[in-house]
Design an enzyme around this catalytic site. Structure first.
Site, short mmCIF file in Angstrom:
data_model
loop_
_atom_site.label_atom_id
_atom_site.label_comp_id
_atom_site.label_asym_id
_atom_site.label_seq_id
_atom_site.Cartn_x
_atom_site.Cartn_y
_atom_site.Cartn_z
N GLU A 243 37.67 49.25 45.56
CA GLU A 243 38.46 49.32 44.32
C GLU A 243 37.74 48.39 43.33
OE1 GLU A 243 40.63 49.35 41.37
OE2 GLU A 243 41.29 50.65 43.00
N CYS A 277 42.12 45.10 36.80
CA CYS A 277 41.06 46.11 36.85
C CYS A 277 41.39 47.30 35.95
CB CYS A 277 40.77 46.53 38.28
SG CYS A 277 42.21 47.02 39.20
N GLU A 374 33.12 45.43 30.87
CA GLU A 374 34.50 45.06 31.21
C GLU A 374 34.70 43.60 30.80
OE1 GLU A 374 35.12 44.89 35.49
OE2 GLU A 374 37.24 45.30 35.21
P1 NDP Z 1 33.52 39.36 42.88
O1 NDP Z 1 33.60 40.82 42.94
O2 NDP Z 1 32.19 38.75 43.07
O3 NDP Z 1 34.50 38.68 43.95
C1 NDP Z 1 35.56 39.34 44.58
C2 NDP Z 1 35.61 38.96 46.06
O4 NDP Z 1 34.36 39.28 46.69
C3 NDP Z 1 35.83 37.48 46.29
O5 NDP Z 1 36.61 37.31 47.47
C4 NDP Z 1 34.40 36.98 46.53
O6 NDP Z 1 34.37 35.79 47.23
C5 NDP Z 1 33.83 38.13 47.34
N1 NDP Z 1 32.37 38.21 47.35
C6 NDP Z 1 31.49 37.66 46.49
N2 NDP Z 1 30.22 38.00 46.83
C7 NDP Z 1 30.31 38.77 47.94
C8 NDP Z 1 29.36 39.45 48.77
N3 NDP Z 1 28.05 39.39 48.53
N4 NDP Z 1 29.82 40.17 49.81
C9 NDP Z 1 31.13 40.26 50.06
N5 NDP Z 1 32.08 39.64 49.33
C10 NDP Z 1 31.68 38.90 48.27
O7 NDP Z 1 34.19 38.90 41.52
P2 NDP Z 1 33.92 37.59 40.65
O8 NDP Z 1 34.93 36.59 41.01
O9 NDP Z 1 32.49 37.13 40.73
O10 NDP Z 1 34.20 38.16 39.19
C11 NDP Z 1 33.14 38.78 38.47
C12 NDP Z 1 33.60 40.00 37.71
O11 NDP Z 1 34.23 40.91 38.59
C13 NDP Z 1 34.68 39.73 36.65
O12 NDP Z 1 34.06 39.38 35.46
C14 NDP Z 1 35.37 41.06 36.55
O13 NDP Z 1 34.70 41.87 35.62
C15 NDP Z 1 35.22 41.66 37.93
N6 NDP Z 1 36.44 41.58 38.75
C16 NDP Z 1 37.11 42.72 38.97
C17 NDP Z 1 38.26 42.70 39.71
C18 NDP Z 1 39.05 43.95 39.95
O14 NDP Z 1 40.23 43.86 40.25
N7 NDP Z 1 38.44 45.11 39.88
C19 NDP Z 1 38.82 41.45 40.25
C20 NDP Z 1 37.98 40.31 40.01
C21 NDP Z 1 36.84 40.38 39.26
P3 NDP Z 1 34.33 34.38 46.49
O15 NDP Z 1 35.24 34.45 45.29
O16 NDP Z 1 34.90 33.49 47.51
O17 NDP Z 1 32.90 34.15 46.12
#
Ligand code: NDP
Length: 470
Positions: A243, A277, A374
Site C-alpha cells: 500500500e 496516503c 506527493e
Molecule cells: P518509508 O516508506 O521509508 O517507511 C515506512 C516503513 O518502512 C517504516 O517502518 C520504515 O522503517 C520501513 N523501512 C524503511 N526502509 C526499509 C527497507 N529498506 N525495507 C523494509 N522496510 C523499510 O517512509 P518514510 O518514513 O521514509 O517517509 C518517506 C515518504 O514516504 C514520505 O515523504 C511520504 O511521501 C511517504 N509515506 C507514505 C505513506 C503511506 O501511507 N503511503 C506513509 C509514510 C510515508 P523506519 O521508519 O524504522 O526506518
C-alpha cells in the site's frame, strides 16, 4: 504499558540492551526511548511465529474471531492510554485525530472479526466435484509507517490473524510506542508466538523482507521502499501486499457549489496535516470557480488552529518528523521560486516543533515539484484548468494511482468522469473515505493488492483447489 516499552516475542516481554529515542514532534525533543531489536530478536520472533502457526491455523475460525473481539474490548478499555501515546509520538491532536484513529481501529477490529471466507463450488458433475478453499499462508510480517500507526497496524494484523496466520510486526521508528502497547494488549489474549513485535530502522525492515522464515509481507509506506521490499522479498517468493504512495487528484467541475464543496475539500486535503496516503493532494479547478474556491480554502486554512496534541484547542498537529518537515519546506520554497503564490501559509512557523501552517498555493501547474510529487504535508496546490479532458489527462499522469475524485452538482456526469480516473478508488463528491467492507488499494505504482473486506482477507490466504473424482 510495562514500565519501559519492550518487544513482545513468543508471548514474553523482552528488553534490549540498545534503545533509541522517540521524538515528540510538537517539541522536537525526545520524550521516551524504544527498544532496538537485533537480528537475533527477529530470528526468535519468526521462529516463535512458525512454532505457533500449525495450532493457530487449525483453531476454528469462530475461536480466532472471538479472540479478535476480545482484543477490540481490551483496546477499548485502555483507549485513553493509547490515544495519549499516539498523540505524543505522532503529533495528531488527542481530541480529534488520535481519538478518531483509535476509535476506527476498534471498529475495524470488530468488523474484521465478522468476516467469513466461503468455500466456492467450481464444478459438480459426473466427472468431478471441484471446490476452492483458502488456507492461511504461514508467517506474515507487517511493516507500518508513521502517519496512522495504530490504525494501519490493525489493518495489517487483524485480517492476517483471522485467516489463521501468525504475525511479526515492525512499526516505524518514528512512532513505535503505540504499536508496542497495542501488541502488548493483543498478545496477552493470544497463544504465545501468534503475534510478535520487533523494532528498528530501515535495516530491520530489510532483514524482514529478506528473511526466509517469512511467507508474506504487508507494507504501507513510500513507493521507493515498496520497490526495495519487493526486490528483497524475491528470495523465497514472499506474497506481497503493498500500500504505497499516492498523489491523488480531485477535479472540480464548473457546476460545483463552492460553498458546499470548500469545507469538504479542506477536510480531505488537510486531515492529519496532509499526511495520509489517500489525501487529496492536487486540486484541479475549472477557471470559472478557481479564484472563489481557492479563496475559501485559504480562509479555512488561515482560521485553523495548529498546536500540540495535548492542547484541547488544537485542530491540527505538526509534521511528524524532521525529514518530512524539511521536505515540506523544500516543496514550498520550490513552488515560490517557480512563481507559486501562497494564499495561506507557505513558511514554517517559528518556535519549537515541526509546525508548518496549512498552506494553499495557486499559480502552480504540472511539472512543478509541489504538484508532481506527493507532498505528504499541509500544502494544497490549486491548479486552474479550462478543458475537462485536459484536467482528466493531468489527473491520470504520473506513476501513482491510489485515489481520485470528481466534484459536481451533477452526480451522473461526475460519476461518468470518475470512472475514467486510473486509480484504486474513485470518489464522487468525497475523497479518502474508507470502509472496512470495501477493498482499498492502488493502481499503477501506488501498490499491489488490496486491504479490507473479504477481498483484503484473501490476501492472507492461499487458494487450494480440492478436486474429487467421480
Ligand atoms: P518509508 O516508506 O521509508 O517507511 C515506512 C516503513 O518502512 C517504516 O517502518 C520504515 O522503517 C520501513 N523501512 C524503511 N526502509 C526499509 C527497507 N529498506 N525495507 C523494509 N522496510 C523499510 O517512509 P518514510 O518514513 O521514509 O517517509 C518517506 C515518504 O514516504 C514520505 O515523504 C511520504 O511521501 C511517504 N509515506 C507514505 C505513506 C503511506 O501511507 N503511503 C506513509 C509514510 C510515508 P523506519 O521508519 O524504522 O526506518
Amino acid at each position: 504499558m510495562t514500565v519501559e516499552p519492550c518487544l513482545i516475542i513468543d508471548g514474553q516481554a523482552r528488553a534490549t540492551a540498545a534503545r533509541f529515542d522517540v521524538i515528540n514532534p510538537a517539541t522536537g525533543v525526545a520524550f521516551a526511548t524504544c527498544p532496538q531489536a537485533g537480528a537475533e530478536d527477529l530470528d526468535d520472533a519468526v521462529a516463535a511465529a512458525r512454532r505457533a502457526f500449525p495450532t493457530w491455523a487449525a483453531t476454528p475460525i469462530e475461536d480466532r474471531a472471538a479472540r479478535l473481539l476480545a482484543i477490540a474490548d481490551a483496546v477499548e478499555a485502555r483507549k485513553a492510554e493509547i490515544i495519549r501515546l499516539l498523540s505524543t509520538e505522532q503529533g495528531k491532536p488527542m481530541a480529534g485525530g488520535a481519538a478518531g484513529e483509535v476509535g476506527a481501529a476498534i471498529m475495524w477490529t470488530r468488523f474484521t472479526a465478522g468476516l467469513r471466507p466461503e468455500v466456492e463450488l467450481i464444478q459438480d458433475d459426473a466427472t468431478a466435484r471441484i471446490e476452492l478453499h483458502r488456507r492461511p499462508l504461514g508467517v506474515v510480517a507487517s511493516i507500518t509507517p508513521w502517519n496512522h500507526p495504530v490504525l494501519i497496524a490493525v489493518w495489517h494484523i487483524l485480517p492476517a490473524l483471522l485467516a489463521g496466520n501468525c504475525v511479526v510486526i515492525k512499526p516505524s521508528s518514528y512512532t513505535p510506542l503505540s504499536t508496542l502497547l497495542l501488541v502488548e494488549i493483543a498478545a496477552a489474549l493470544l497463544p504465545p508466538g501468534v503475534l510478535n513485535v520487533v523494532t528498528g530502522e530501515g535495516a530491520m525492515g530489510q532483514a524482514i523482507s529478506g528473511h526466509p522464515g517469512i511467507d508474506k509481507i504487508v507494507f504501507t509506506g513510500s513507493t521507493p521502499t515498496g520497490r526495495r521490499i519487493m526486490a528483497n522479498a524475491a528470495g523465497n517468493l514472499k506474497r506481497l501486499t503493498l500500500e504505497l504512495g499516492g498523489n491523488d487528484a480531485a477535479i472540480i467541475l464548473p457546476d460545483a457549489d463552492v460553498d458546499v464543496v470548500a469545507p469538504k475539500i479542506f477536510a480531505k486535503a488537510f486531515g492529519n496535516s496532509g499526511q495520509t496516503c489517500a489525501a487529496l493532494k492536487r486540486l484541479y479547478v475549472h477557471d470559472s470557480l478557481h479564484d472563489a474556491l481557492a479563496g475559501k480554502l485559504a480562509d479555512l486554512a488561515r482560521a485553523a488552529k495548529l498546536g500540540p496534541g495535548d492542547d484541547p484547542e488544537s485542530q491540527f498537529g505538526p509534521v511528524q518528523n524532521r525529514a518530512q518537515f524539511d521536505r515540506v519546506c523544500e516543496l514550498a520554497a520550490d513552488a515560490k521560486a517557480r512563481g507559486g503564490r501562497f494564499l495561506a501559509g507557505g513558511e514554517p512557523l517559528s518556535g519549537p516543533g515541526y509546525f508548518f501552517p496549512l498552506s494553499v498555493v495557486v499559480d502552480v501547474t504540472d511539472g512543478m515539484r509541489v504538484v508532481d510529487e506527493e507532498q505528504f504535508g499541509p500544502i494544497l496546490p490549486v491548479i486552474r484548468y479550462h478543458d475537462v479532458e485536459d484536467a482528466l489527462a493531468r489527473a491520470n499522469a504520473g506513476e501513482n494511482g491510489l485515489g481520485g475524485s470528481v466534484w459536481s452538482s451533477d452526480v451522473a456526469a461526475a460519476t461518468a468522469l470518475a470512472q475514467r480516473l486510473i486509480c484504486g478508488t474513485a470518489w464522487v463528491n468525497d475523497h479518502a473515505s474508507l470502509s472496512p467492507a470495501a477493498p482499498f488499494g492502488g493502481a499503477k505504482q501506488s501498490g499491489i493488492g488490496v486491504e479490507f473486506g473479504l477481498h483484503g482477507l484473501q490476501e492472507y490466504q492461499q487458494v487450494q483447489v480440492l478436486r474429487v473424482a467421480r
